[in-house]
Structures are given as C-alpha cells and as structure tokens.
Scaffold this active site. Structure first.
Site, short mmCIF file in Angstrom:
data_model
loop_
_atom_site.label_atom_id
_atom_site.label_comp_id
_atom_site.label_asym_id
_atom_site.label_seq_id
_atom_site.Cartn_x
_atom_site.Cartn_y
_atom_site.Cartn_z
N ASP A 160 -76.86 24.78 -52.66
CA ASP A 160 -77.66 23.75 -53.33
C ASP A 160 -77.55 23.98 -54.84
O ASP A 160 -76.63 23.50 -55.48
CB ASP A 160 -79.09 23.83 -52.81
CG ASP A 160 -79.99 22.73 -53.36
OD1 ASP A 160 -79.53 21.93 -54.19
OD2 ASP A 160 -81.16 22.67 -52.95
N ARG B 16 -83.23 24.45 -36.46
CA ARG B 16 -81.96 25.17 -36.52
C ARG B 16 -81.05 24.83 -35.34
O ARG B 16 -79.83 24.91 -35.44
CB ARG B 16 -82.20 26.68 -36.54
CG ARG B 16 -82.85 27.20 -37.82
CD ARG B 16 -82.68 28.70 -37.91
NE ARG B 16 -83.61 29.33 -38.84
CZ ARG B 16 -83.41 29.45 -40.15
NH1 ARG B 16 -82.30 28.96 -40.68
NH2 ARG B 16 -84.29 30.04 -40.92
N GLY C 231 -79.35 30.84 -41.82
CA GLY C 231 -78.75 29.51 -41.81
C GLY C 231 -77.31 29.43 -41.33
O GLY C 231 -76.91 28.44 -40.74
N LYS D 286 -74.04 20.65 -51.82
CA LYS D 286 -74.69 19.45 -52.35
C LYS D 286 -74.08 19.08 -53.68
O LYS D 286 -73.74 19.95 -54.49
CB LYS D 286 -76.19 19.71 -52.52
CG LYS D 286 -76.92 19.78 -51.21
CD LYS D 286 -78.40 19.80 -51.42
CE LYS D 286 -79.11 20.10 -50.11
NZ LYS D 286 -80.55 20.32 -50.30
N PHE E 292 -82.59 16.88 -48.74
CA PHE E 292 -82.85 18.05 -47.89
C PHE E 292 -82.38 17.72 -46.48
O PHE E 292 -82.69 16.67 -45.93
CB PHE E 292 -84.33 18.41 -47.88
CG PHE E 292 -84.58 19.79 -47.37
CD1 PHE E 292 -84.41 20.90 -48.19
CD2 PHE E 292 -84.95 20.01 -46.05
CE1 PHE E 292 -84.60 22.19 -47.71
CE2 PHE E 292 -85.14 21.30 -45.55
CZ PHE E 292 -84.97 22.39 -46.39
#
Ligand code: IMP
Ligand code: MG
Length: 201
Positions: free
Chosen positions: A126, A187, A67, A154, A174
C-alpha cells in the site's frame, strides 16, 4: 438427456451459485477486484518467471504473515525449483485500514539469510512502509540477493521499494480475501474483493 443429478455426477456450480451464504449476506463485501481464476493464471505466470530468473540459484521464499499465507502456498507450488520456505510476522501499529509505518517483528525467521537468494512474498503493498522496513531489516543480514514478489500493489503514486514481481496493480481501495483481512476476517475468501463497510476501530 440425463441430468447431472440423475447420472450421479456432481454438478459444477457456476461462480454465482458457488458463493456461500456468509459472502452473499455480508453487505460490506463489494465487487470482486481480482477473481480466483485471475489469481490462478497470474500466479502460474509469476511462478514460471521466477523459475527462469532463479535457475541455478533456488531462492528462499520468505512469506510475510499472515496476509501472504495463501499466495505463498500457491506460488511455491508453481515454482519449478527446489525452493525453501520460511515465514516472518510483522505488525504495524495504528488503525486497521491504514499503516502507521511503525512496524515490529512479531515472529522472526528460523533461517540464516547470509549468502541466500531471498525472495520476499508479500500480500499487498500500500504505502510501501511495511516493505521498506522489512527490506532494510533483511538486507542487514547479508543475503546474496533480495527481491520482492507481491500479489497486489496499490496505485497510490507513492514511490515504494522496487518490486521485481507484482501480480496485480489495483486501485487504492481497501480490499479483503485470499489472505487479506480486516480485523482477522475474510482471509479465507478465494478471491479479492473491495471492502465497502465501515473501517473497524
Ligand atoms: P503498507 O505498509 O502501507 O504498504 O501496508 C502493507 C500492509 O498493510 C499489508 O501487508 C497488509 O497487511 C496491510 N494492508 C494494506 N492495504 C490493505 C488492504 O487493502 N487490505 C488488507 N490489508 C491491507
Ligand atoms: Mg493485515
């Protein structure tokens, strides 16, 4: 007046025109949460801040794959210090849109962390469970210092590990793009968008 086409100059398309078909035709891709321009500006700011904070002690940037690959690449370029980079890959068990907290290292670092100033570069925090695992693991390798730079965090109200640098605080939806995936897709979106489709199994 001569048009751009006539003059042979390429026309710089506006944001709407620049959207490729695979984005506009995907009903699961909802609104832009963080734009390309916002990412560019904020990364520049973070780079300046990191450059000042790590003056005289250039950090080892530890990117968390996959990521963080895009953010890592952009961030590394705007840090005005002779940084080194390394990557590790972790996978969390469980469904694709929720973290289970059980994390395993898929690819470890090549670098010995002892005595190094380590700055972990993450895509998104998250629940904070992935990061908590990572920090415990990395701290055990005796770095001189250990800090985190996350592009996104988040607002879930869960006390996560302390983040020295955060790009953007976003709602707990999300999101995909700019490195972030759903089942390996999206991505390569240049911005961050809310994912409005069904969670994939
Ligand atoms: P945490 O352990 O709950 O903090 O989850 C962190 C990891 O889950 C991130 O590094 C991502 O790989 C993934 N993740 C969490 N939220 C999202 C999201 O909104 N989109 C894509 N991946 C996410
Ligand atoms: Mg992921």
């Amino acid at each position: 007046m001569r048009g751009a086409e006539e003059s042979g100059l390429s026309v710089v398309a506006g944001p709407a025109e620049a959207l490729p078909g695979w984005v506009t035709s995907d009903p699961s891709l909802a609104e832009v949460v963080v734009s390309e321009e916002q990412i560019r500006r904020r990364t520049q700011e973070l780079g300046a801040q990191i450059s000042a904070d790590y003056q005289g002690r250039p950090p080892l940037l530890v990117g968390v794959l996959k990521g963080a690959f895009m953010f890592m690449s952009d961030l590394a370029r705007v840090i005005q210090l002779p940084v080194e980079v390394d990557f590790m890959a972790v996978a969390s068990y469980g469904s694709s849109t929720r973290t289970s907290g059980v994390v395993r290292i898929v690819k470890d670092l090549d670098t010995d962390l002892a005595g190094r100033h380590v700055l972990v570069v993450e895509d998104i925090i998250d629940s904070g469970l992935t990061l908590a695992f990572l920090l415990r693991n990395l701290a055990a390798r005796h770095p001189a210092s250990l800090a985190v730079c996350a592009l996104l965090a988040k607002d879930v109200g869960v006390a996560g590990p302390e983040l020295a640098y955060v790009g953007f605080r976003i709602p707990p939806d999300f999101v995909v793009g700019y490195g972030l995936d759903l089942a390996e897709r999206y991505r390569n979106l240049p911005c961050v968008r809310r994912y409005a489709g069904d969670p994939m199994p």
